[in-house]
Design an enzyme around this catalytic site. Structure first.
Site, short mmCIF file in Angstrom:
data_model
loop_
_atom_site.label_atom_id
_atom_site.label_comp_id
_atom_site.label_asym_id
_atom_site.label_seq_id
_atom_site.Cartn_x
_atom_site.Cartn_y
_atom_site.Cartn_z
N HIS A 134 0.83 -1.20 0.00
CA HIS A 134 0.00 0.00 0.00
C HIS A 134 0.86 1.26 0.00
CE1 HIS A 134 -2.21 3.17 2.35
NE2 HIS A 134 -3.08 2.94 1.39
N GLU B 41 2.07 1.96 -3.42
CA GLU B 41 0.96 2.57 -4.17
C GLU B 41 0.96 4.08 -3.98
OE1 GLU B 41 -3.47 3.70 -3.37
OE2 GLU B 41 -3.10 1.62 -2.82
N HIS B 42 1.11 4.53 -2.74
CA HIS B 42 1.16 5.97 -2.45
C HIS B 42 2.36 6.62 -3.14
CE1 HIS B 42 -1.67 6.99 1.05
NE2 HIS B 42 -2.04 5.79 0.61
N GLU C 72 -3.75 7.89 7.99
CA GLU C 72 -4.77 7.03 7.39
C GLU C 72 -5.09 5.85 8.31
OE1 GLU C 72 -5.59 4.64 3.15
OE2 GLU C 72 -3.66 5.61 3.52
#
Length: 422
Positions: free
Chosen positions: A46, A49-50, A126
């Protein structure tokens, strides 16, 4: 009709021409998700991905953000437990631009040290936001407890500790092993021509070499647990679930029908009984998560803490009723029509067609057509559905996880006796 080509280095290109639209959707589907992460690297899929949005050799982060928005397009990404997808949607005249932007992110991202440290703070925020949402957090807790230390049980976002421990070296090492040709599917759907798309993609994606064949950790061990997590919330959030089915299981279509009837929509049995008839919950539903070799069938409800016992009794009573007596022929026919309608309505979008191409090719090594899905769905009988219900919902495989204020624990064994679970 879709067309498929395999480039010389193993990258798969899948396209579907849709003449009556003006849009094109393109996705880079990478076989890398939280299941691929080892201890200490939780959340790295993840995080990458960022980072692919944080600037390349050719574009700043702002320029990436503006590149497609300036022509009315969209650029986004998401990470799951078993794959990551970077995708764009544009007018057909901007296909070249979308390919250039996505390939720039895929091959030329900088992974600047300062940006890495900055993005760590963003992802940690997040994680905190997610932990402040108990109706979402409970699903991660359920997977974590049921699958114990297996990577499938780890949260996709990682933890504060694991994110703080990521380094540029770790990120580049993971990228070089997992963002490999054999692990990449490029899916394109919309106002396109297959040969034209192939001509554009081959020189960009057909030569690079990284990593090797993907190796997944073995299937997680099944265990039934009962866990109560205290949290200062207004509602009690609970999940009742059992191990589910892997993607190639022959019972996957009867299971989808059962899930739909049980808790898949406004007309489902659980929604009608718990919300409409008794007013015990605003949100109540069931779902099945399917992975390469296993799955998870779960029922979620959020209710006033004092109503927890009654909600659990309602859920187990409905399950027992369905296990004992099955479903009706009318329910079977309506559910088949509902699933088929949803499937075909979804295909009116170029984005959903692209997603179907990319996901099924990456996960199944072939594209599964809507016609094949409908054909298998239509073959499901009442006996098939009842058999699957009794195969999955077995007492010694059932788990219960609750998240809410203290003082409302329940005795699951006594509930089994009350609803005459056999």
């Amino acid at each position: 009709m879709y067309q498929k080509a395999v480039l010389s280095n193993g990258v798969r290109v899948i396209t579907e021409e849709i003449d009556y639209v003006r849009s094109v959707s393109i996705g880079l589907w990478v076989g890398a998700g939280s299941r691929d992460e080892r201890e200490g690297n939780e959340g790295i899929s993840h995080f990458i991905e960022h980072m692919l949005f944080k600037g390349t050799k050719n574009r700043t982060a702002r320029e990436l953000a503006e590149s497609l928005e300036s022509v009315g397009g969209q650029l986004n990404a998401f990470t799951t437990k078993e794959f990551t997808c970077f995708y764009a949607k544009v007018l057909d005249e901007n296909l070249d631009l979308s390919i250039d932007v996505l390939s720039d992110m895929f091959f030329n991202s900088l992974f600047d040290e300062k940006e890495i440290e900055k993005e760590k703070r963003v992802v940690i925020e997040e994680i905190k936001m997610y932990e402040d949402s108990p109706d979402e957090l409970i699903h991660d807790l359920f997977s974590e407890y049921v699958w114990d230390d297996h990577p499938l049980g780890k949260p996709i976002l990682g933890t504060e500790e694991s994110i703080r421990g990521l380094s540029r070296e770790k990120i580049l090492d993971y990228l070089s092993h997992h963002y490999a040709p054999d692990n990449l599917v490029v899916a394109v759907a919309g106002k396109i021509n297959h040969e034209d798309v192939l001509k554009k993609l081959t020189p960009i994606f057909g030569e690079f070499k990284r990593g090797g064949k993907r190796i997944l950790e073995g299937t997680p061990k099944e265990q039934a647990i009962q866990r109560y997590n205290t949290k200062d919330t207004e509602q009690m959030h609970l999940i009742i679930g059992v191990p589910g089915l892997g993607q190639d299981d022959e019972d996957i279509y009867p299971m989808h029908i059962f899930n739909n009837i049980l808790g898949g929509g406004l007309s489902s049995r659980l929604f009608q009984e718990i919300r409409e008839q008794r007013g015990l919950a605003y949100s109540v539903y069931s779902y099945h998560s399917t992975y390469v070799d296993t799955g998870m069938f779960a029922i979620y409800a959020g209710t006033t803490p004092s109503n927890t016992q009654e909600v659990v009794e309602c859920i187990l009573a409905e399950l027992q009723e369905m296990r004992a007596n099955g479903i009706t022929a009318d329910e079977l026919a309506k559910t088949k029509a509902q699933i088929k309608g949803g499937l075909y309505l979804g295909l009116e979008s170029a984005s959903s067609r692209m997603s179907r191409l990319g996901k099924t090719e990456l996960c199944y090594d072939r594209v599964i057509s809507p016609e094949e899905m409908v054909e298998k769905l239509e073959k499901v009988t009442l006996e098939d559905v009842k058999r699957v219900m009794n195969r999955l919902w077995v007492k010694n495989k059932l788990s219960l996880v609750m998240l809410g204020p203290a003082g409302h624990d329940i005795d699951l064994e006594s509930v089994f006796k009350k609803v005459n679970w056999k």
